[in-house]
Design a protein around this motif. Structure first.
Motif, mmCIF file in Angstrom:
data_model
loop_
_atom_site.group_PDB
_atom_site.id
_atom_site.type_symbol
_atom_site.label_atom_id
_atom_site.label_comp_id
_atom_site.label_asym_id
_atom_site.label_seq_id
_atom_site.Cartn_x
_atom_site.Cartn_y
_atom_site.Cartn_z
ATOM 1 N N GLN A 1 0.836 -1.194 0.000
ATOM 2 C CA GLN A 1 0.000 0.000 0.000
ATOM 3 C C GLN A 1 0.870 1.243 0.000
ATOM 4 O O GLN A 1 1.971 1.251 0.514
ATOM 5 N N ARG A 2 0.310 2.267 -0.652
ATOM 6 C CA ARG A 2 0.955 3.570 -0.668
ATOM 7 C C ARG A 2 0.034 4.538 0.056
ATOM 8 O O ARG A 2 -1.169 4.498 -0.100
ATOM 9 N N GLY A 3 0.611 5.440 0.810
ATOM 10 C CA GLY A 3 -0.167 6.409 1.556
ATOM 11 C C GLY A 3 0.322 6.440 2.990
ATOM 12 O O GLY A 3 1.279 5.765 3.328
ATOM 13 N N PRO A 4 -0.322 7.208 3.849
ATOM 14 C CA PRO A 4 -1.571 7.928 3.599
ATOM 15 C C PRO A 4 -1.357 9.148 2.715
ATOM 16 O O PRO A 4 -0.332 9.812 2.788
ATOM 17 N N PHE A 5 -2.364 9.399 1.880
ATOM 18 C CA PHE A 5 -2.342 10.521 0.974
ATOM 19 C C PHE A 5 -3.472 11.485 1.301
ATOM 20 O O PHE A 5 -4.560 11.069 1.698
ATOM 21 N N SER A 6 -3.220 12.760 1.054
ATOM 22 C CA SER A 6 -4.302 13.735 0.973
ATOM 23 C C SER A 6 -4.937 13.544 -0.406
ATOM 24 O O SER A 6 -4.396 12.822 -1.262
ATOM 25 N N GLN A 7 -6.050 14.202 -0.668
ATOM 26 C CA GLN A 7 -6.678 14.066 -1.978
ATOM 27 C C GLN A 7 -5.747 14.530 -3.110
ATOM 28 O O GLN A 7 -5.587 13.808 -4.103
ATOM 29 N N PRO A 8 -5.088 15.698 -3.014
ATOM 30 C CA PRO A 8 -4.180 16.094 -4.108
ATOM 31 C C PRO A 8 -3.018 15.109 -4.308
ATOM 32 O O PRO A 8 -2.607 14.848 -5.439
ATOM 33 N N GLU A 9 -2.505 14.538 -3.228
ATOM 34 C CA GLU A 9 -1.427 13.553 -3.350
ATOM 35 C C GLU A 9 -1.914 12.282 -4.041
ATOM 36 O O GLU A 9 -1.219 11.717 -4.888
ATOM 37 N N ALA A 10 -3.129 11.836 -3.682
ATOM 38 C CA ALA A 10 -3.697 10.643 -4.323
ATOM 39 C C ALA A 10 -3.947 10.911 -5.806
ATOM 40 O O ALA A 10 -3.710 10.038 -6.644
#
Length: 124
Positions: free
Chosen positions: A17-26
């Protein structure tokens, strides 16, 4: 709210898994899988994920969680995100496009095995 992008099993057998992301990062991470003319539809789909506007994906589950999807666009420029939510976190498990009004092809990315395997077809 956090977003994780799951991409199958790692060589150690754990979920990759990649993240945690904010919406812009995702958005930036997911855009790497797409041609430029599909990015706006992915962003709209991700807006729907974050805003809790996902729709049921039949009886499909992933890791014991009901899978939802959010779509934007038509035909081969459409982008559909498949995900599940646990507490206040969204886990994106696959990304594809409409194959018909009630089916999707996971042409952008998916898991290494199971129903949401890369290139699989999802029928509602």
């Amino acid at each position: 709210m956090s977003i994780y992008i799951l991409s199958g099993k790692s060589s150690s057998g754990n979920e990759d898994q990649r993240g945690p992301f904010s919406q812009p990062e995702a958005e930036s991470d997911l855009a790497e899988y797409l041609e430029a003319n599909c990015v706006a539809n992915m962003k709209q789909s991700l807006n729907d994920v974050v805003d809790g506007k996902g729709k049921a994906t039949g009886n499909y589950t992933f890791g014991g969680h009901a899978v939802l999807h959010a779509s934007s666009g038509n035909g081969q420029k459409s982008v559909s995100l498949f995900y599940y939510q646990h507490q206040d976190v969204q886990y994106i498990i696959a990304m594809g496009e409409h194959a018909s009004s009630s089916s999707y092809k996971l042409v952008y990315y998916g898991q290494t095995e199971g129903d949401f395997k890369y290139k699989a077809k999802i029928n509602l």
